[in-house]
Design a protein around this motif. Sequence first.
Motif, PDB file in Angstrom:
ATOM      1  N   ASP A  27       0.565   4.218   1.415  1.00 19.61           N
ATOM      2  CA  ASP A  27       0.823   4.800   2.739  1.00 19.61           C
ATOM      3  C   ASP A  27       1.882   4.001   3.494  1.00 19.61           C
ATOM      4  O   ASP A  27       2.764   4.564   4.136  1.00 19.61           O
ATOM      5  CB  ASP A  27      -0.458   4.852   3.580  1.00 19.61           C
ATOM      6  CG  ASP A  27      -1.395   5.975   3.164  1.00 19.61           C
ATOM      7  OD1 ASP A  27      -0.926   6.947   2.534  1.00 19.61           O
ATOM      8  OD2 ASP A  27      -2.603   5.871   3.475  1.00 19.61           O
ATOM      9  N   ASN A  53      -1.301  -6.421   4.351  1.00 13.56           N
ATOM     10  CA  ASN A  53      -2.379  -5.441   4.214  1.00 13.56           C
ATOM     11  C   ASN A  53      -2.292  -4.473   5.375  1.00 13.56           C
ATOM     12  O   ASN A  53      -2.190  -4.902   6.531  1.00 13.56           O
ATOM     13  CB  ASN A  53      -3.748  -6.130   4.209  1.00 13.56           C
ATOM     14  CG  ASN A  53      -3.937  -6.959   2.967  1.00 13.56           C
ATOM     15  OD1 ASN A  53      -3.861  -6.449   1.861  1.00 13.56           O
ATOM     16  ND2 ASN A  53      -4.172  -8.248   3.140  1.00 13.56           N
ATOM     17  N   TYR A  77      -1.752  -3.782  10.676  1.00  9.97           N
ATOM     18  CA  TYR A  77      -1.376  -4.621   9.529  1.00  9.97           C
ATOM     19  C   TYR A  77      -1.718  -6.082   9.763  1.00  9.97           C
ATOM     20  O   TYR A  77      -1.814  -6.551  10.887  1.00  9.97           O
ATOM     21  CB  TYR A  77       0.117  -4.475   9.198  1.00  9.97           C
ATOM     22  CG  TYR A  77       1.041  -4.922  10.297  1.00  9.97           C
ATOM     23  CD1 TYR A  77       1.426  -6.250  10.410  1.00  9.97           C
ATOM     24  CD2 TYR A  77       1.542  -4.009  11.225  1.00  9.97           C
ATOM     25  CE1 TYR A  77       2.266  -6.663  11.425  1.00  9.97           C
ATOM     26  CE2 TYR A  77       2.387  -4.420  12.237  1.00  9.97           C
ATOM     27  CZ  TYR A  77       2.746  -5.738  12.333  1.00  9.97           C
ATOM     28  OH  TYR A  77       3.580  -6.156  13.341  1.00  9.97           O
ATOM     29  N   ASN A 105      -0.249   2.294  12.127  1.00 13.23           N
ATOM     30  CA  ASN A 105      -0.564   1.365  11.039  1.00 13.23           C
ATOM     31  C   ASN A 105      -0.995   0.036  11.647  1.00 13.23           C
ATOM     32  O   ASN A 105      -0.245  -0.568  12.414  1.00 13.23           O
ATOM     33  CB  ASN A 105       0.659   1.125  10.150  1.00 13.23           C
ATOM     34  CG  ASN A 105       0.987   2.309   9.281  1.00 13.23           C
ATOM     35  OD1 ASN A 105       0.239   2.647   8.378  1.00 13.23           O
ATOM     36  ND2 ASN A 105       2.103   2.972   9.565  1.00 13.23           N
ATOM     37  N   ASP A 131       0.838  -1.197   0.000  1.00 16.16           N
ATOM     38  CA  ASP A 131       0.000   0.000   0.000  1.00 16.16           C
ATOM     39  C   ASP A 131       0.879   1.256   0.000  1.00 16.16           C
ATOM     40  O   ASP A 131       1.934   1.294   0.646  1.00 16.16           O
ATOM     41  CB  ASP A 131      -0.895  -0.030   1.248  1.00 16.16           C
ATOM     42  CG  ASP A 131      -1.713   1.221   1.408  1.00 16.16           C
ATOM     43  OD1 ASP A 131      -2.714   1.364   0.681  1.00 16.16           O
ATOM     44  OD2 ASP A 131      -1.336   2.067   2.257  1.00 16.16           O
TER      45      ASP A 131
END
Length: 131
Positions: free
Chosen positions: A12, A58, A69, A67, A10
């Motif tokens: 970001d 992800n 994940y 984040n 991703d």
Amino acid sequence: GIGVGVEEIDADAAADGLDKKKLIKMVTQKLKKSGIKVLTDLELGSVKWQPMLLVNINTVKQPGPINIYTTALDLNQIVLLDRNRRLTAVSPTWTVLTTGGALPEDLYKSVEASLKPMLDSFISDYKMANP
């Protein structure tokens, strides 16, 4: 031997330091150090069942910022249907999954730390199945 791949990261997460090339290098080195042959893409295409160890990460960036994940490690291979051997599909034949969270500056280190025990588990199982 097996191939190694990492799904796309991703944007970001990449901006926060999660690097696909570094992950491929880390996974490849760990497998080679354990004695498992890592195949090039060309070699993989000529091997029956085309076994590929695939990392999929992800991420969702939360306010704060943090984040969240999910890291999945799958061994994907070509499989045959027992009822009709002419039908084939690519399917995971081994899989493990974990979740975690990290500050942006710690994302790569956190994902790498979560991936290492998963790789240890894969290496152990692979060696048992392929003595």
